[in-house]
Structures are given as C-alpha cells and as structure tokens.
Design a protein around this motif. Sequence first.
Motif, PDB file in Angstrom:
ATOM      1  N   ALA A 257      25.582  93.704  29.247  1.00  0.00           N
ATOM      2  CA  ALA A 257      26.381  94.176  30.380  1.00  0.00           C
ATOM      3  C   ALA A 257      26.845  95.616  30.186  1.00  0.00           C
ATOM      4  O   ALA A 257      26.852  96.411  31.137  1.00  0.00           O
ATOM      5  CB  ALA A 257      27.583  93.253  30.589  1.00  0.00           C
TER       6      ALA A 257
ATOM      7  N   ASP B 119      29.835  90.701  27.464  1.00  0.00           N
ATOM      8  CA  ASP B 119      28.647  90.640  26.606  1.00  0.00           C
ATOM      9  C   ASP B 119      28.697  89.417  25.694  1.00  0.00           C
ATOM     10  O   ASP B 119      27.688  88.748  25.469  1.00  0.00           O
ATOM     11  CB  ASP B 119      28.560  91.903  25.740  1.00  0.00           C
TER      12      ASP B 119
ATOM     13  N   LEU C 214      27.472  94.274  38.241  1.00  0.00           N
ATOM     14  CA  LEU C 214      26.320  94.342  37.339  1.00  0.00           C
ATOM     15  C   LEU C 214      25.007  94.268  38.120  1.00  0.00           C
ATOM     16  O   LEU C 214      24.063  95.021  37.852  1.00  0.00           O
ATOM     17  CB  LEU C 214      26.390  93.204  36.316  1.00  0.00           C
TER      18      LEU C 214
END
Length: 450
Positions: free
Chosen positions: A434, A425, A397
């Motif tokens: 995300a 998430d 991420l």
Amino acid sequence: MIKKIQTRRGANLNINGEAEKIILRTPSSKTFALKPDDFFGTFPKLLKKEGQEIKAGEPVFFSKNDPRIKFVSPVSGIIQSIERGPRRKIEKIIIANSLVDDSISHKVDNWEKLNRNELITLLLESGNWPFIHQRPYGTIANPDETPKAIFISAHRTSPLCPDFEFILNKEIKAFQDGILILNKLVDQQVFLGTNASHPGIFNEISDIQNYTVAGPHPAGNISLHIQELAPLNMGERVWTVNPEDVANLGRFAKTGKFSPRRTIAITGNAVEDPKYIITKQGAELQPILDEFKLLYPQNRVINGDLLSGTITHLDGYLGYYNNQISVIPEGNDYRMFGWLPFKDNNILSLSNTSFSRLFKKKGFEVDTNLNGEERAIVVTGEMEKVFPLDVYPMQLLKACMFEDIEKMEALGIYEVVPEDFGLIDYANTSKIEAQEIIRQGIELMINEVG
C-alpha cells in the motif's frame, strides 16, 4: 493545551526489542553518505566531484527544482565516490571522514532580529532548509510559500519507536530556540504534539500551541493531527519538522554551524540489549551495529521503523531523517498449514482467528515472513479498522493503481503520505504494498498537477 486528539482505530504491535533508555558511546565512522532518495521529490545537481575536499556544512548538491535548496556534508573530508544506478541516477555520495572539525560558519549573532525573508535565506544558505517538509505530498518545503501552520509531533506510536523525551532531555534550550526560529516562518505559533499520558519535558516549552495525542498507532502520525487541527484546503500548505531537527535548528542558531546530530534507537528482536547511539546523518551502520550482539545469522536491517522504514544492509548508511534502526531475523522458514485457524498462536496477529492476543503479554518475536502471498483486494473493512484518518483507504489505493487523478483528489491524496498506510501493509490480507502504491500516486500528482 488546545486539544486532545484521541482515536480508537489502529493497532499497537507488541514486539520485543524496544531500546533501553541508555546511550552507548559514539562509534567512529570512516565514511558518511548522502542519499538523494532520502529527499522525496528532489532531483540532485552535484556541486562536488570525486576526490575534492569538503568542509562540514559545505554544499554537496542542490535541488534542480530550486537551486537555493542545498544539501550539505555532515563532516569534513574528501568526496570518496559517487555511486550511480540505472540511467546514471545518483544513488549516494560517499564522503571519507577526515576526523577534523573543519566547518563552514554562518553569522547568526542577531538571528532574532532577522525578518522572515532574511531568516529563510540564512536557512537555505546553511543547508538547514531540508529539515522542513510540506504537505501535501511530504516533499521539502517551498521557501516562496507561507504555510498555514507548522507541526511537530514529539509522540510517535510506530513499533519500537524512539522516545523523543529521552532523546531531547538535555537539549531543551536548543529545542526552544528551534521553536522560536520556526515561529518566525509562520503566521501563528507552531503546533507541538505530545503524549497525552505523559508530556514530560515538553511542558517546559513556550511559544507553542500544544495538543496531546492518545490512541494506538497511527495516532502519532502528523497527517491525523493536521486533519484535526489545520485541515488542508485547495492551495494551502502545512509544514512539518522532526523533533530532533528542531533542536538541530536551535544548535545552528547558537553556533552558526550546521548540526547533523542523530540520536538513534537500535531496536528489534534480533538485537540483544537494544539501546541508543548518538551519531551523525549518513553514518556507516556497520560500526554502529558492531556495538550490539545480533542474535540470528541472517538479519534484515531497516532504516526506520518496521512498518515504514526502508531496507538497507549491514554495510549501508543511516538515513538522513532517521532516529531508528530496526533489525529483525529474515523469515526463511514457512509454516505447514499456516492458514488453519487457532494454529500457531505464538505469532503476532490482528486476526480473531488467532489466540495470540491472549498470550505473549511481554512481546512477540517477529521476522520478515509475509505468511502469505499477494492476492486480490477484497472488501472486508480491515483497512478501515486500522486507519483513523477521514479518508477511504481502499478506494484511494484503487484510484492510485488506476492513475485516476480526479478520484485521487476527491478521495484525499493531498491529506496522506506513504507512512500513513504502514499499518495497512501489515494488517490487510491482500498483502499489497500500500505504501508503494501511495508513493507512486503522489509522484503522479507532482508530475501532472504540481
């Protein structure tokens, strides 16, 4: 069975609102819509104008990247309107339903004798090709490439997910024909994933490589199955197909007509007595939801499941690939001192600072309240607890946020799609989006690397 895929990392969210295995009458829809955003990575070029007549199965637009890939109308009627957004982006093409079955027919009498190239041409011309996606990236498959494998996951684990054994219970012949079609496109038999505890009707399917799946969500996600059974190497492709679309391919092989059938699970704790509905791709949601009683004055309608679906409205349209509509109440109420531990134990939580996991065995009532705000990413290990893939989710991420292509490649961007981060998430305390970060990262890879 070739393998059992089992994971302990993940979480099952115990939420009220699972659809009862009953199919209600099919509501009529006056209009249908094709939304280019449903086809990730596709840039549309229109073939029809407003006011023109169109037949079911006739192309509405094609992909600018590959004009052979056509997207066809689910019904016959008239192009009612073409709605555009900023920079004249096509948001949806609305088709007024004529209620007359006027369809384009294709010659499929001897499809079993067609070679691979001839079959691909038939699927492209008939509008069936968009049913097939490819990894990496989760875009529509490139017909010029031969995949390493084709995967179908008939066992989903997302919240309130539809039961494909129930959906396909009377479509075994069509599903089997769809399998035979897909087997002609690949050098080995199709991989079919089923529930380890109850494979059910899929035991009757032949000419497949069957594997079973067990464990909490996201155990049913195809990314995990690919990593376990046919991991991607540089330059390789794997194709994926949704279970009902396999049956749609089988129906096309029998009739020669494009099949837009969709069996939808209407789910969520805002719905009284949720059940299933049979309709077509792109149908209006209002007539469908009018068949049900909504329990709250303000609701959020989601195309798909609660973790990875997209927000829509009561006057919206069904997504092209969706087998689920989720409806939950809007979370407009905020809790006082909600940060205190062991308080509000009636709220669904994965945290050890809540007793909620000891209560509500029958399911929780949920809403859209985030119960917090976006904050800095802190190394807590909570992402890894709910992410079974052999990928470091937090590091990936961060690499996507900084648009570091080399690190994104090294950390596994080719092995994931946004839905794999749906549980992150929900579970991570940073409240970051995300899935949106991964989607933007994949778009960057498509534009810069291809």
